[in-house]
Design a protein around this motif. Sequence first.
Motif, mmCIF file in Angstrom:
data_model
loop_
_atom_site.group_PDB
_atom_site.id
_atom_site.type_symbol
_atom_site.label_atom_id
_atom_site.label_comp_id
_atom_site.label_asym_id
_atom_site.label_seq_id
_atom_site.Cartn_x
_atom_site.Cartn_y
_atom_site.Cartn_z
ATOM 1 N N ARG A 187 50.604 -39.209 0.325
ATOM 2 C CA ARG A 187 51.218 -37.876 0.308
ATOM 3 C C ARG A 187 50.576 -36.996 -0.773
ATOM 4 N NH1 ARG A 187 56.793 -35.988 1.693
ATOM 5 N NH2 ARG A 187 57.391 -38.121 2.228
ATOM 6 N N LYS A 188 50.283 -37.594 -1.919
ATOM 7 C CA LYS A 188 49.773 -36.819 -3.050
ATOM 8 C C LYS A 188 48.282 -36.501 -2.911
ATOM 9 C CE LYS A 188 49.291 -37.053 -8.103
ATOM 10 N NZ LYS A 188 49.511 -37.897 -9.309
ATOM 11 N N SER A 189 47.481 -37.483 -2.448
ATOM 12 C CA SER A 189 46.028 -37.312 -2.495
ATOM 13 C C SER A 189 45.404 -36.935 -1.161
ATOM 14 C CB SER A 189 45.364 -38.609 -2.999
ATOM 15 O OG SER A 189 45.857 -38.971 -4.258
ATOM 16 N N GLN A 248 53.162 -42.904 -1.238
ATOM 17 C CA GLN A 248 53.224 -41.873 -2.269
ATOM 18 C C GLN A 248 51.814 -41.356 -2.577
ATOM 19 O OE1 GLN A 248 54.513 -43.035 -6.326
ATOM 20 N NE2 GLN A 248 56.134 -41.540 -6.048
ATOM 21 N N GLY A 283 58.564 -41.054 -2.129
ATOM 22 C CA GLY A 283 58.598 -39.615 -2.396
ATOM 23 C C GLY A 283 59.458 -38.836 -1.422
#
Length: 273
Positions: A88-90, A85, A166
């Motif tokens: 994927r986000k950062s 997660q 996610g």
Amino acid sequence: MTDDFQDLELQLLMDAVKARYGYEFAHYARASMMRRIRKHMEAAKTDRISDLIPLFIHNKAAFAHFVKDMSVTVTEMFRDPDFFQALRKSIVPLLKTFPFIKIWHAGCATGQEAYSMAIMLDEENLLERCQIYATDFNENSLKIARSGIYPDADLALYQENYSKSGGCKSLDQYCSRGYDSIKFNGRLTEHITFANHNLVSDGVFGEMNLILCRNVLIYFNNELQDRVLKLLIDSLRSRGILCLGRRENIRFSEAAGLLETVDRHQRIFRKKA
């Protein structure tokens, strides 16, 4: 057996293995090494470590079994979902700024995390401009990884991990099912190259944008951890990203000065310019 004799016999065994097969295990964490050695002594019904020397030198199958034991084969799809997660986000937004992306999974075991990465990149519309290199020194593990075939019974866990990371689809979309197995589809495997590479004895591996080497360093002593960390950093392009396992840290290493922290909890670092 005294510790002195045990140390001498262990060193002789490691020297014999290196001379015969080129594998270097001398800098593995001692406690982990001795657990594996005792297991093979029990199987061979021997009382001394040195009794394994002629067995390993003359019996390739016995040595192959030892190599299999020495490698880390525990893995699963989207292992540690919060790590994926965070990735994927950062990190994915950073990867999107490059026209072509090179990713190295060092110590990929049976390959589930490499397929997880391919799925995540596909969902982020990045897979077509990515090449994933997934390496291990255990040929048995690589054979499973290349096949892309895993037990169907594991799919429920993989789906749970994927959703927590996610993902919002069904993993069924990425694989076919039959004969109690799942097989990931060719579109994913087209972007993954599985290859034999030994972090202990082999060299730098390209100019990578992202390297994942999770839960591998914990099996090495400090000297070997330091050497492998430098190899990983040398394999990154400037400002490339290095991901380690949560129980692994870089504070003891001179290599720490070459990295800056992106996510301390998830052990995500960036190579300094």
